[in-house]
Design a protein around this motif. Structure first.
Motif, mmCIF file in Angstrom:
data_model
loop_
_atom_site.group_PDB
_atom_site.id
_atom_site.type_symbol
_atom_site.label_atom_id
_atom_site.label_comp_id
_atom_site.label_asym_id
_atom_site.label_seq_id
_atom_site.Cartn_x
_atom_site.Cartn_y
_atom_site.Cartn_z
ATOM 1 N N ASN A 95 0.627 -1.275 -0.036
ATOM 2 C CA ASN A 95 0.053 0.219 0.100
ATOM 3 C C ASN A 95 0.797 1.157 0.002
ATOM 4 O O ASN A 95 0.460 2.312 0.456
ATOM 5 C CB ASN A 95 -0.954 -0.026 1.269
ATOM 6 C CG ASN A 95 -0.064 0.017 2.438
ATOM 7 O OD1 ASN A 95 1.040 -0.229 2.605
ATOM 8 N ND2 ASN A 95 -1.014 -0.057 3.692
ATOM 9 N N TYR A 96 2.121 1.171 -0.650
ATOM 10 C CA TYR A 96 2.834 2.316 -0.670
ATOM 11 C C TYR A 96 2.020 3.470 -1.753
ATOM 12 O O TYR A 96 1.448 3.210 -2.588
ATOM 13 C CB TYR A 96 4.346 2.021 -1.015
ATOM 14 C CG TYR A 96 4.519 1.347 -2.326
ATOM 15 C CD1 TYR A 96 4.384 2.164 -3.522
ATOM 16 C CD2 TYR A 96 4.300 0.152 -2.524
ATOM 17 C CE1 TYR A 96 4.553 1.573 -4.687
ATOM 18 C CE2 TYR A 96 4.368 -0.513 -3.957
ATOM 19 C CZ TYR A 96 4.368 0.201 -4.921
ATOM 20 O OH TYR A 96 4.318 -0.130 -6.287
ATOM 21 N N VAL A 97 2.573 4.937 -1.337
ATOM 22 C CA VAL A 97 2.408 5.908 -2.183
ATOM 23 C C VAL A 97 3.352 6.661 -2.200
ATOM 24 O O VAL A 97 4.014 6.993 -1.387
ATOM 25 C CB VAL A 97 1.208 6.713 -1.753
ATOM 26 C CG1 VAL A 97 0.775 7.795 -2.882
ATOM 27 C CG2 VAL A 97 -0.123 5.655 -1.563
ATOM 28 N N THR A 98 4.306 7.000 -3.548
ATOM 29 C CA THR A 98 5.403 7.540 -3.429
ATOM 30 C C THR A 98 5.119 8.707 -4.733
ATOM 31 O O THR A 98 4.619 8.480 -6.140
ATOM 32 C CB THR A 98 6.567 6.616 -4.268
ATOM 33 O OG1 THR A 98 6.422 5.566 -3.469
ATOM 34 C CG2 THR A 98 7.997 7.254 -4.199
ATOM 35 N N VAL A 99 5.010 10.115 -3.965
ATOM 36 C CA VAL A 99 4.518 11.184 -4.875
ATOM 37 C C VAL A 99 5.863 11.760 -5.557
ATOM 38 O O VAL A 99 7.026 11.827 -4.539
ATOM 39 C CB VAL A 99 3.817 12.326 -4.083
ATOM 40 C CG1 VAL A 99 3.602 13.451 -4.834
ATOM 41 C CG2 VAL A 99 2.712 11.677 -3.543
ATOM 42 N N LYS A 119 -3.696 11.495 1.062
ATOM 43 C CA LYS A 119 -2.773 12.076 2.187
ATOM 44 C C LYS A 119 -1.345 12.303 1.666
ATOM 45 O O LYS A 119 -0.979 13.507 2.012
ATOM 46 C CB LYS A 119 -2.783 10.970 3.529
ATOM 47 C CG LYS A 119 -2.353 11.548 4.707
ATOM 48 C CD LYS A 119 -2.371 10.719 5.839
ATOM 49 C CE LYS A 119 -1.260 10.452 6.678
ATOM 50 N NZ LYS A 119 -1.093 9.438 7.400
ATOM 51 N N ALA A 120 -0.857 11.409 0.912
ATOM 52 C CA ALA A 120 0.418 11.602 0.357
ATOM 53 C C ALA A 120 0.284 12.842 -0.748
ATOM 54 O O ALA A 120 1.136 13.519 -0.628
ATOM 55 C CB ALA A 120 0.787 10.411 -0.573
ATOM 56 N N GLY A 121 -0.620 13.059 -1.576
ATOM 57 C CA GLY A 121 -0.815 14.045 -2.465
ATOM 58 C C GLY A 121 -1.063 15.548 -1.660
ATOM 59 O O GLY A 121 -0.188 16.309 -2.120
ATOM 60 N N ALA A 122 -1.699 15.364 -0.506
ATOM 61 C CA ALA A 122 -2.134 16.709 0.038
ATOM 62 C C ALA A 122 -0.691 17.168 0.663
ATOM 63 O O ALA A 122 -0.385 18.526 0.721
ATOM 64 C CB ALA A 122 -2.981 16.366 1.377
#
Ligand code: FAD
Length: 447
Positions: A95-99, A119-122
């Motif tokens: 479930n990683y999110v890398t921006v 959340k990562a985008g915000a």
């Protein structure tokens, strides 16, 4: 295949993740999905940690001829992300999110939730448009289309998909994008989980400033006037505005979300609070991540649900009458008809460009029956089915595969229509000829 033998095959595959079988202390915890109606007992749940775990699980299922359910957020309305017997491949640990803020892109693990992405985008002041409940899975939502508060402005989630890493039925790992396996990339943008397990998505992101949200409730006596006014105002709205309403037996809730220039917010949003005399109301700046969590509790895991949707081109008198008469017979105060405004950027994309079949629609409706007790199953399902049937009669051709409580060839065929279904079926024959991935709105392989 017997549980012991299947367990043995999975253990022999030596996963980094966990194998939760029926003897495991947390079996009951991990076998559940969001819809309490889908109370199934798989032989084993594989909680994959790595792409290799996913490939191994797919190979075991294919080799052993075992039923395979694929789960990310667990929100499948018809309960297709679990099964009786067979294997559930649970991606929630991936479930990683890398921006990459400079490039305006994000990479998202196949098991991430919308809340993880938002959340990562915000943190970077960026957003990829998705759905409206933070515990929905990015994977299931994206593979069907993905509509929410920002779709009118930035398009559907699939319109922002740049590529996807897919484990196919033969265990291969493929990158699908406009330049690599473009046919598969087409199929992934609305064809559901038919073509493989997506372990990674790459999305475009957009800068998002503060948003302004107005929410009002109106009394039952004002339904007609409010909905007529809502149609007039929403149909003239710019793309930065998205509106919705939720009609229950005792209340009508209207919401307007503005993502454009702050100085225009009051003039554009506040008229939705003057459609009659509101019972309650609020208006003001809201963090996008908070808006995305507003329904998290009312849509909490474990309740029983029967939900079906469709597309409308307008909220005319026939639609208002139909919606009103549906809620007049609703089985309880929680069950409702929800309508979300579409149009704008969604309609800029050619209908044939993706399997998603609703580019011309201005609104999306969904009849949601919600209840707790199994003794109410028949009554509530019947209400959901009848309400959806009467709304379907005045709806547009095509449908959204992600929000259909029933499944079967007629559901998929009705959603896509003959041309797209045929193209999807030929693609299915290329990537999953034995129909290993059949727990979905299934496309039967057509050589
Ligand atoms: P899961 O149950 O995990 O998966 C559903 C199906 O997707 C699986 O059966 C499988 O076929 C496939 N799948 C899941 N993960 C993968 C993967 N990694 N690779 C391949 N296939 C996979 N939709 C919207 O567009 N906008 C909304 O605002 C919205 N709100 C919702 C709110 C709620 C409370 C619920 C229940 C649903 C909502 N939906 C919305 C519908 C939602 O898009 C679908 O239910 C979607 O399938 C959920 O994805 P998931 O990963 O959570 O579900």
């Amino acid at each position: 295949m017997g549980g012991g033998l299947l367990d043995r095959e999975l253990s022999r595959a030596r996963m980094d993740g966990l194998i939760v079988d029926r003897d495991h202390a947390e079996y009951d915890k991990y076998r559940r999905i969001w819809n309490g109606l889908a109370d199934r007992r798989p032989t084993a749940i594989v909680r994959a940690r790595t792409v290799e775990d996913v490939r191994k699980t797919v190979r075991v299922a294919a080799d052993q001829g075992t039923l395979l359910a694929v789960r990310s957020g667990g929100h499948s309305l018809p309960g297709l992300s679990t099964c009786d017997d067979g294997i559930v491949l649970d991606l929630s640990l991936i479930n990683y999110v890398t921006v990459d803020a400079a490039a305006g892109v994000v990479e998202v693990g196949g098991g991430a939730l919308l809340g993880d992405l938002d959340k990562a985008g915000a943190h970077a002041g960026l957003v990829t448009p998705a759905g409206v409940v933070s515990h929905t899975g990015v994977a299931g939502l994206t593979l069907g289309g993905g509509m929410g508060w920002l779709s009118r402005r930035f398009g559907l989630t699939i319109d922002n998909l740049l590529g996807a890493e897919v484990v196919t039925a033969d265990g291969r790992l493929i990158w699908a994008s406009a330049d690599s396996e473009p046919d598969l990339f087409w199929g992934l943008r609305g064809g559901g989980g038919n073509f493989g397990v997506v372990t990674r998505f790459k999305f475009r992101m957009h800068p998002l400033g503060p948003i302004v949200v107005g929410s009002w409730t109106y009394s039952a006596n004002d339904y007609e006037a409010v909905l007529r006014g809502f149609q007039g105002l929403s149909s003239a709205a710019p793309r930065e505005l998205t509106t919705s309403f939720e009609l229950m037996s005792n209340e009508l809730a209207v919401t307007a979300c503005w993502s454009g220039a702050q100085e225009n917010a009051a003039a554009i949003v506040s008229p939705f609070g003057n459609l009659a005399s509101p019972v309650t109301g609020s208006f003001g700046n809201t963090a996008y991540v908070d808006l995305q969590k507003r329904s998290d509790e009312s849509d909490a895991w474990g309740q029983r649900h029967y939900s079906k949707g469709g597309f409308l081109d307008k909220i005319d008198d026939a639609a208002i009458r139909c919606i009103q008469s549906a809620v007049a017979s609703s089985p309880n105060a929680r069950s409702h008809i929800y309508v979300l405004q579409l149009g704008g950027t969604i309609g800029d994309v050619e209908e044939a460009a993706t399997p998603y079949s609703g580019r011309a629609a201005s609104y999306y409706w969904i009849a949601n029956a919600i209840w707790d007790e199994s003794s109410d199953d028949m009554r509530c399902i019947e209400w959901g089915r009848n309400s959806a049937k009467s709304l379907a009669a005045i709806s547009m051709q095509g449908n959204y595969v992600n929000e259909q409580a029933d499944f079967g060839k007629d559901v998929a065929f009705g959603a896509y229509g003959v041309e797209k279904y045929t193209r999807l079926a030929r693609l299915k024959a290329r990537y999953d000829p034995a129909n290993l991935f059949r727990l979905n709105q299934n496309i039967e392989p057509m050589p």
